[in-house]
Design an enzyme around this catalytic site. Structure first.
Site, PDB file in Angstrom:
ATOM      1  CG  ASP A  44      -2.000   0.941   1.238  1.00 39.46           C
ATOM      2  OD1 ASP A  44      -2.709   1.192   0.187  1.00 39.46           O
ATOM      3  OD2 ASP A  44      -2.130   2.105   2.269  1.00 39.46           O
ATOM      4  CD  GLU A  94      -2.136   6.100   2.935  1.00 41.89           C
ATOM      5  OE1 GLU A  94      -2.743   7.015   2.321  1.00 41.89           O
ATOM      6  OE2 GLU A  94      -2.474   4.926   3.384  1.00 41.89           O
ATOM      7  CD  GLU A 152      -9.086  18.804  -0.598  1.00 41.13           C
ATOM      8  OE1 GLU A 152      -7.732  18.544  -0.584  1.00 41.13           O
ATOM      9  OE2 GLU A 152      -9.758  19.414  -0.938  1.00 41.13           O
ATOM     10  CG  HIS A 210      -2.130  10.510   4.334  1.00 39.37           C
ATOM     11  ND1 HIS A 210      -1.549  11.725   4.737  1.00 39.37           N
ATOM     12  CD2 HIS A 210      -2.228  10.722   2.922  1.00 39.37           C
ATOM     13  CE1 HIS A 210      -1.069  12.552   4.142  1.00 39.37           C
ATOM     14  NE2 HIS A 210      -1.637  11.905   2.767  1.00 39.37           N
ATOM     15  CG  HIS A 214      -6.665   5.456   4.751  1.00 38.96           C
ATOM     16  ND1 HIS A 214      -7.038   4.763   3.267  1.00 38.96           N
ATOM     17  CD2 HIS A 214      -7.983   5.856   5.192  1.00 38.96           C
ATOM     18  CE1 HIS A 214      -8.204   4.819   3.228  1.00 38.96           C
ATOM     19  NE2 HIS A 214      -8.691   5.266   4.377  1.00 38.96           N
ATOM     20  CG  ASP A 219      -4.739   1.027   5.150  1.00 40.39           C
ATOM     21  OD1 ASP A 219      -4.957   0.959   6.557  1.00 40.39           O
ATOM     22  OD2 ASP A 219      -4.891   2.041   4.636  1.00 40.39           O
TER      23      ASP A 219
END
Length: 237
Positions: A9, A11, A54, A59, A155, A160
């Site tokens: 994963d 970010e 946003e 995160h 997140h 994750d």
């Protein structure tokens, strides 16, 4: 041969790498033959640009936190070596792979596209095939497969990945519960059920044996099968 999978994963500063957005965190969990090895990969990256508000809301990684973190070129080879040849297990893979390919391309060092040195398995596509018409984000899958995600208030790439590894193993581990639910006409469930085991101290089961008349009728039916040119496997040598 051992099967090596990397649950991955990322970010990012924003959604679209074509608009200059960059990776700020990579989290990877290694599976070998479907077993967690503990050989994980985790790094924060200075993207050399601010994250959108946003994205920070999602995160929680601030621009200030990333200022002293390594640049992507400083971790690129280590990351490449870690994932090379593995099957990547990613939820909504086009997003993460698109950002990875963008980061490698920005280096101008001849790194190939991810799909040329890794296989990619998209668990979002898998979940949509298994559960059409339902929510299939990671939180929804955790509820569906009884995976604990209580720590997931924001997140985070490594967290994750750890959660997705549990979800993926549950999704692909075969049937673990027999769902006996039946839906009413209005779509609601009549009864929630599953496999129920009988108590060990239960009364013995009653065995009903065929009567002489039933045995004779059965033999007559087998005679009819043979007479009509069939082969009765119950009488085969």
């Amino acid at each position: 041969m051992a099967r090596r999978q990397i649950v991955l994963d990322t970010e990012t500063t924003g959604i679209d790498p074509k608009q200059g957005h960059r990776i700020i965190e990579i989290g990877c969990v290694e599976l070998v033959n479907r077993r967690l090895t503990g050989n994980n990969f985790h790094v924060y990256i200075n993207p050399q640009r601010p994250s959108e508000e946003e994205a920070i809301d999602v995160h929680g990684i601030t621009n200030e936190f990333l200022r002293d973190k390594p640049l992507f070129h400083q971790i690129a080879q280590e990351f490449f070596d870690y994932i090379e040849g593995a099957e990547l297990v990613i939820h909504n893979a086009p997003f993460d792979v698109g950002h990875m390919d963008n980061e490698f391309a920005l280096l101008n060092q001849g790194y190939p596209k991810t799909e040329t040195f890794c296989q990619v398995l998209d668990t979002l596509k898998m979940a949509r095939d298994l559960h059409p018409g339902q929510k299939n984000n990671l939180d929804a899958l955790c509820r569906r497969y009884d995976v604990d995600n209580a720590k997931r208030t924001l997140h985070g790439a490594l967290l994750d990945s750890e959660i997705l590894a549990d979800v993926y193993l549950a999704m692909t581990g075969g049937q673990t519960k027999l769902n006996l639910n039946q839906n009413k006409d209005d779509g609601s469930e009549q009864q929630k059920g599953g496999i129920k085991r009988l108590n060990s101290d239960r009364a013995p089961l009653v065995v009903l044996r065929a009567s002489d008349a039933e045995q004779s009728a059965h033999e007559a039916r087998l005679d009819l099968v043979n007479k009509e040119g069939g082969q009765c496997i119950w009488r085969a040598e």
